[in-house]
Motif scaffolding. Sequence first.
Motif, PDB file in Angstrom:
ATOM      1  N   LYS A 137      -9.492 -23.237   4.030  1.00 35.29           N
ATOM      2  CA  LYS A 137      -8.759 -22.795   5.216  1.00 35.29           C
ATOM      3  C   LYS A 137      -9.526 -23.039   6.516  1.00 35.29           C
ATOM      4  O   LYS A 137      -9.076 -22.631   7.590  1.00 35.29           O
TER       5      LYS A 137
ATOM      6  N   SER B 154     -12.117 -18.838   3.744  1.00 35.00           N
ATOM      7  CA  SER B 154     -12.753 -19.596   2.662  1.00 35.00           C
ATOM      8  C   SER B 154     -12.586 -21.101   2.917  1.00 35.00           C
ATOM      9  O   SER B 154     -11.836 -21.517   3.818  1.00 35.00           O
TER      10      SER B 154
ATOM     11  N   ALA C 272      -2.882 -14.973   0.916  1.00 36.62           N
ATOM     12  CA  ALA C 272      -1.801 -15.577   1.711  1.00 36.62           C
ATOM     13  C   ALA C 272      -2.376 -16.299   2.936  1.00 36.62           C
ATOM     14  O   ALA C 272      -3.379 -15.882   3.518  1.00 36.62           O
TER      15      ALA C 272
ATOM     16  N   LYS D  14       0.847  -1.204   0.000  1.00 31.48           N
ATOM     17  CA  LYS D  14       0.000   0.000   0.000  1.00 31.48           C
ATOM     18  C   LYS D  14       0.885   1.258   0.000  1.00 31.48           C
ATOM     19  O   LYS D  14       0.636   2.218  -0.713  1.00 31.48           O
TER      20      LYS D  14
ATOM     21  N   PHE E  22      -7.865   0.773  14.550  1.00 36.09           N
ATOM     22  CA  PHE E  22      -6.632   0.594  15.328  1.00 36.09           C
ATOM     23  C   PHE E  22      -5.456   0.614  14.361  1.00 36.09           C
ATOM     24  O   PHE E  22      -5.506  -0.023  13.305  1.00 36.09           O
TER      25      PHE E  22
ATOM     26  N   TYR F 244     -16.818 -18.289   4.690  1.00 34.77           N
ATOM     27  CA  TYR F 244     -17.537 -17.118   4.157  1.00 34.77           C
ATOM     28  C   TYR F 244     -18.050 -17.332   2.732  1.00 34.77           C
ATOM     29  O   TYR F 244     -18.832 -16.531   2.221  1.00 34.77           O
TER      30      TYR F 244
HETATM   31  P1  NDP Z   1      -3.031 -10.946   4.646  1.00 38.38           P
HETATM   32  O1  NDP Z   1      -2.662 -10.604   3.253  1.00 38.38           O
HETATM   33  O2  NDP Z   1      -2.160 -11.896   5.399  1.00 38.38           O
HETATM   34  O3  NDP Z   1      -4.531 -11.552   4.617  1.00 38.38           O
HETATM   35  C1  NDP Z   1      -4.792 -12.564   3.719  1.00 38.38           C
HETATM   36  C2  NDP Z   1      -5.941 -13.399   4.258  1.00 38.38           C
HETATM   37  O4  NDP Z   1      -7.147 -12.650   4.219  1.00 38.38           O
HETATM   38  C3  NDP Z   1      -6.168 -14.653   3.439  1.00 38.38           C
HETATM   39  O5  NDP Z   1      -5.828 -15.794   4.193  1.00 38.38           O
HETATM   40  C4  NDP Z   1      -7.648 -14.597   3.103  1.00 38.38           C
HETATM   41  O6  NDP Z   1      -8.285 -15.830   3.315  1.00 38.38           O
HETATM   42  C5  NDP Z   1      -8.199 -13.582   4.075  1.00 38.38           C
HETATM   43  N1  NDP Z   1      -9.399 -12.962   3.542  1.00 38.38           N
HETATM   44  C6  NDP Z   1      -9.507 -12.195   2.433  1.00 38.38           C
HETATM   45  N2  NDP Z   1     -10.795 -11.829   2.245  1.00 38.38           N
HETATM   46  C7  NDP Z   1     -11.495 -12.386   3.253  1.00 38.38           C
HETATM   47  C8  NDP Z   1     -12.875 -12.373   3.624  1.00 38.38           C
HETATM   48  N3  NDP Z   1     -13.777 -11.714   2.910  1.00 38.38           N
HETATM   49  N4  NDP Z   1     -13.231 -13.027   4.746  1.00 38.38           N
HETATM   50  C9  NDP Z   1     -12.326 -13.703   5.490  1.00 38.38           C
HETATM   51  N5  NDP Z   1     -11.011 -13.766   5.184  1.00 38.38           N
HETATM   52  C10 NDP Z   1     -10.625 -13.110   4.079  1.00 38.38           C
HETATM   53  O7  NDP Z   1      -3.195  -9.601   5.442  1.00 38.38           O
HETATM   54  P2  NDP Z   1      -2.846  -9.239   6.968  1.00 38.38           P
HETATM   55  O8  NDP Z   1      -3.485 -10.224   7.851  1.00 38.38           O
HETATM   56  O9  NDP Z   1      -1.409  -8.997   7.111  1.00 38.38           O
HETATM   57  O10 NDP Z   1      -3.598  -7.833   7.088  1.00 38.38           O
HETATM   58  C11 NDP Z   1      -5.007  -7.784   6.984  1.00 38.38           C
HETATM   59  C12 NDP Z   1      -5.447  -6.342   6.726  1.00 38.38           C
HETATM   60  O11 NDP Z   1      -5.183  -5.565   7.879  1.00 38.38           O
HETATM   61  C13 NDP Z   1      -4.735  -5.647   5.570  1.00 38.38           C
HETATM   62  O12 NDP Z   1      -5.642  -4.789   4.931  1.00 38.38           O
HETATM   63  C14 NDP Z   1      -3.677  -4.820   6.261  1.00 38.38           C
HETATM   64  O13 NDP Z   1      -3.259  -3.703   5.518  1.00 38.38           O
HETATM   65  C15 NDP Z   1      -4.397  -4.435   7.518  1.00 38.38           C
HETATM   66  N6  NDP Z   1      -3.478  -4.169   8.622  1.00 38.38           N
HETATM   67  C16 NDP Z   1      -3.661  -3.026   9.327  1.00 38.38           C
HETATM   68  C17 NDP Z   1      -2.863  -2.763  10.415  1.00 38.38           C
HETATM   69  C18 NDP Z   1      -3.107  -1.556  11.249  1.00 38.38           C
HETATM   70  O14 NDP Z   1      -2.285  -1.229  12.107  1.00 38.38           O
HETATM   71  N7  NDP Z   1      -4.226  -0.846  11.054  1.00 38.38           N
HETATM   72  C19 NDP Z   1      -1.736  -3.632  10.778  1.00 38.38           C
HETATM   73  C20 NDP Z   1      -1.681  -4.857  10.008  1.00 38.38           C
HETATM   74  C21 NDP Z   1      -2.522  -5.091   8.954  1.00 38.38           C
HETATM   75  P3  NDP Z   1      -9.101 -16.476   2.081  1.00 38.38           P
HETATM   76  O15 NDP Z   1      -8.063 -16.825   1.038  1.00 38.38           O
HETATM   77  O16 NDP Z   1      -9.764 -17.642   2.718  1.00 38.38           O
HETATM   78  O17 NDP Z   1     -10.044 -15.415   1.587  1.00 38.38           O
END
Ligand code: NDP
Length: 331
Positions: A210, A207, A322, A69, A274, A225
Amino acid sequence: RCVPASASSSPATTAAATEVPGTMKAWAYDAYGDATVLKLDEVAAVPPVADDQVLVKVAAAALNPVDFKRRAGKFQATDSPLPTVPGYDVAGVVVKVGGEVKSFKEGDEVYGMISEKPLDGPKQLGSLAEYVAVDEKLLAPKPNGLDFAEAAGLPLAILTANGGLEKAGLSAGKSVLVLGGAGGVGSLAIQLAKQVYGASTVAATASTNKIELLKSLGADVAIDYTKENFEELPEKYDVVFDAVGQGEKAVKVVKEGGSVVVLTGAVTPPGFRFVVTSDGSTLEKLNPYLESGKVKPLIDPTGPYPFSQVVEAFSYLETGRATGKVVISPV
Ligand code: NDP
């Protein structure tokens, strides 16, 4: 000041001082854009070390969505100047210490998140490099029993999971729903909720493929979901932890008086946003849970990616699919 710190101590005669070269390999970009702006600089300058910093020889690093980002220019207004060496997460070995550093010495194995505030004035020279200069207060000793790759995947994600759950007021006996339970942050939020905060019920979404993973992380309830809309189910939670960007739906499943912590996307009351802060002492407090294996790092099975494949690693993380952390190792 009267005497430079280096003049007050004689050079070690037994242990050979660690050789630090003047240049290093580092991934960098000098313009915002997609993953193609990332270039490998073979002769980047090794960063200078301030009095309150240590120089870490990077053994492993990890990517977070904030890295892409930021690279896309989303935080330009508060970003450090270009060119940028991206990367917040690091695990490695201390090879040099600043004059005021008290807790670390050469040879210590450490891990941490290198910028105190990820969006507001982040460090220009990050962890996707052979060396990174890090404030002493942002580092912790690498947990015993974890290798560098496992440790590198933790700092930003576990500090986010911990900080978010804490701000949301999760405590023993309360229930929590983690949206995005299989991602870098969510996989740790599930484990911390159960193992550190003593939640009575942990539910999480992902999904179909997982769902078993969510249960293995300690989720009592795993919601697919692709088959069910969590906001239409009857259960309500004391805390909802949203790592997906579903703030509007999240507020529909919180109990009266409960709280909804949102990491990304729109926030609707009573939800609140947060943003993580880096802090070595919090990592150190979590170390016992990591050392006992109660909380386990989860590395995405497509990795770890070698240092030469940082562009591929970014592209993969950007798919949003991921499982756990996208780790770069060895560096
Ligand atoms: P990741 O890239 O690790 O998250 C990927 C996971 O999200 C996948 O396993 C996927 O599972 C899941 N996912 C995607 N869409 C959905 C959905 N609709 N429902 C459930 N699961 C879903 O990201 P992070 O965990 O590192 O970060 C998550 C978010 O939080 C990001 O947007 C990041 O920028 C933000 N963030 C914000 C922070 C802050 O301080 N405000 C700090 C850290 C992160 P599947 O394949 O099953 O869909």
